[in-house]
Design an enzyme around this catalytic site. Structure first.
Site, PDB file in Angstrom:
ATOM      1  N   TYR A  22       0.842  -1.192   0.000  1.00 58.41           N
ATOM      2  CA  TYR A  22       0.000   0.000   0.000  1.00 58.41           C
ATOM      3  C   TYR A  22       0.881   1.247   0.000  1.00 58.41           C
ATOM      4  O   TYR A  22       0.596   2.221  -0.659  1.00 58.41           O
ATOM      5  CB  TYR A  22      -0.903   0.007   1.226  1.00 58.41           C
ATOM      6  CG  TYR A  22      -1.914  -1.099   1.190  1.00 58.41           C
ATOM      7  CD1 TYR A  22      -3.089  -0.956   0.455  1.00 58.41           C
ATOM      8  CD2 TYR A  22      -1.695  -2.292   1.864  1.00 58.41           C
ATOM      9  CE1 TYR A  22      -4.027  -1.965   0.403  1.00 58.41           C
ATOM     10  CE2 TYR A  22      -2.627  -3.309   1.828  1.00 58.41           C
ATOM     11  CZ  TYR A  22      -3.795  -3.146   1.098  1.00 58.41           C
ATOM     12  OH  TYR A  22      -4.710  -4.153   1.047  1.00 58.41           O
ATOM     13  N   ASN A  44     -13.067  -0.897  -6.013  1.00 54.59           N
ATOM     14  CA  ASN A  44     -12.703  -1.789  -7.096  1.00 54.59           C
ATOM     15  C   ASN A  44     -13.690  -1.743  -8.268  1.00 54.59           C
ATOM     16  O   ASN A  44     -14.526  -2.626  -8.411  1.00 54.59           O
ATOM     17  CB  ASN A  44     -12.622  -3.214  -6.556  1.00 54.59           C
ATOM     18  CG  ASN A  44     -11.607  -4.002  -7.347  1.00 54.59           C
ATOM     19  OD1 ASN A  44     -11.247  -3.610  -8.441  1.00 54.59           O
ATOM     20  ND2 ASN A  44     -11.136  -5.079  -6.806  1.00 54.59           N
ATOM     21  N   CYS A  52      -6.372  -6.998  -6.884  1.00 57.08           N
ATOM     22  CA  CYS A  52      -6.275  -6.409  -5.539  1.00 57.08           C
ATOM     23  C   CYS A  52      -5.594  -7.380  -4.588  1.00 57.08           C
ATOM     24  O   CYS A  52      -5.086  -6.991  -3.561  1.00 57.08           O
ATOM     25  CB  CYS A  52      -7.659  -6.067  -5.013  1.00 57.08           C
ATOM     26  SG  CYS A  52      -8.962  -6.242  -6.195  1.00 57.08           S
ATOM     27  N   HIS A  53      -5.598  -8.657  -4.927  1.00 49.21           N
ATOM     28  CA  HIS A  53      -4.998  -9.638  -4.029  1.00 49.21           C
ATOM     29  C   HIS A  53      -3.475  -9.569  -4.069  1.00 49.21           C
ATOM     30  O   HIS A  53      -2.801 -10.196  -3.278  1.00 49.21           O
ATOM     31  CB  HIS A  53      -5.483 -11.036  -4.425  1.00 49.21           C
ATOM     32  CG  HIS A  53      -5.212 -11.391  -5.837  1.00 49.21           C
ATOM     33  ND1 HIS A  53      -6.082 -11.095  -6.866  1.00 49.21           N
ATOM     34  CD2 HIS A  53      -4.142 -11.982  -6.395  1.00 49.21           C
ATOM     35  CE1 HIS A  53      -5.545 -11.542  -7.993  1.00 49.21           C
ATOM     36  NE2 HIS A  53      -4.369 -12.063  -7.752  1.00 49.21           N
ATOM     37  N   GLU A  84      -0.364 -17.767  -8.214  1.00 49.42           N
ATOM     38  CA  GLU A  84       0.400 -16.818  -9.031  1.00 49.42           C
ATOM     39  C   GLU A  84       1.896 -17.062  -8.890  1.00 49.42           C
ATOM     40  O   GLU A  84       2.693 -16.543  -9.651  1.00 49.42           O
ATOM     41  CB  GLU A  84       0.081 -15.395  -8.585  1.00 49.42           C
ATOM     42  CG  GLU A  84      -1.401 -15.051  -8.674  1.00 49.42           C
ATOM     43  CD  GLU A  84      -1.803 -14.787 -10.116  1.00 49.42           C
ATOM     44  OE1 GLU A  84      -1.080 -14.069 -10.788  1.00 49.42           O
ATOM     45  OE2 GLU A  84      -2.833 -15.326 -10.529  1.00 49.42           O
TER      46      GLU A  84
END
Length: 103
Positions: A22, A44, A52-53, A84
């Site tokens: 952030y 979002n 966002c993850h 990912e």
DNA sequence: AACCTAATCACTA
DNA sequence: TAGTGATTAGGTT
């Protein structure tokens, strides 16, 4: 709208297997509005296009997700990140700084 | 070392 | 205009 738009753009630029914080995100926009980043992501507007993850806290922990500081949603996020290529140790990211995407 | 409190910026109603 | 929030940093216990 500029702030949020910047956040979205930056987030879309984050490659698979990388994460961001952030603080970095906020700093990239030009402001240190850590919380504002979360606010924008919470809205979002383009969820499927905005990972966002991939946004985690500065200390490497997930922090929060979907309005849940902790719980099943966090696990869901971890699963996505693992898919990912991100490895999780409890609630923290392994080699977080190494996988941190720098703008 | 862990926990709790205060401060800060942008967005929404 | 006032309130909220997916945080962070710092001080205290």
């Amino acid at each position: 709208m500029k702030f949020s738009d910047k956040i979205y753009t930056l987030l879309k630029k984050v490659p698979i297997g990388k994460v961001t914080t952030y603080k970095e995100l906020a700093h990239a926009t030009g402001c240190d509005a850590y919380r504002a980043v979360g606010q924008v992501l919470k809205k979002n507007p383009d969820a499927p296009n905005i990972p966002c993850h991939r946004v985690v806290a500065t200390n490497g922990t997930i922090g929060g997700f979907n309005g849940f500081k902790t719980g099943p949603n966090i696990d869901r996020k971890k699963s996505m990140l693992e898919h990912e290529g991100i490895v999780f140790d409890g609630d923290k990211v392994v080699d977080f700084e190494k996988k941190l995407y720098k703008f």
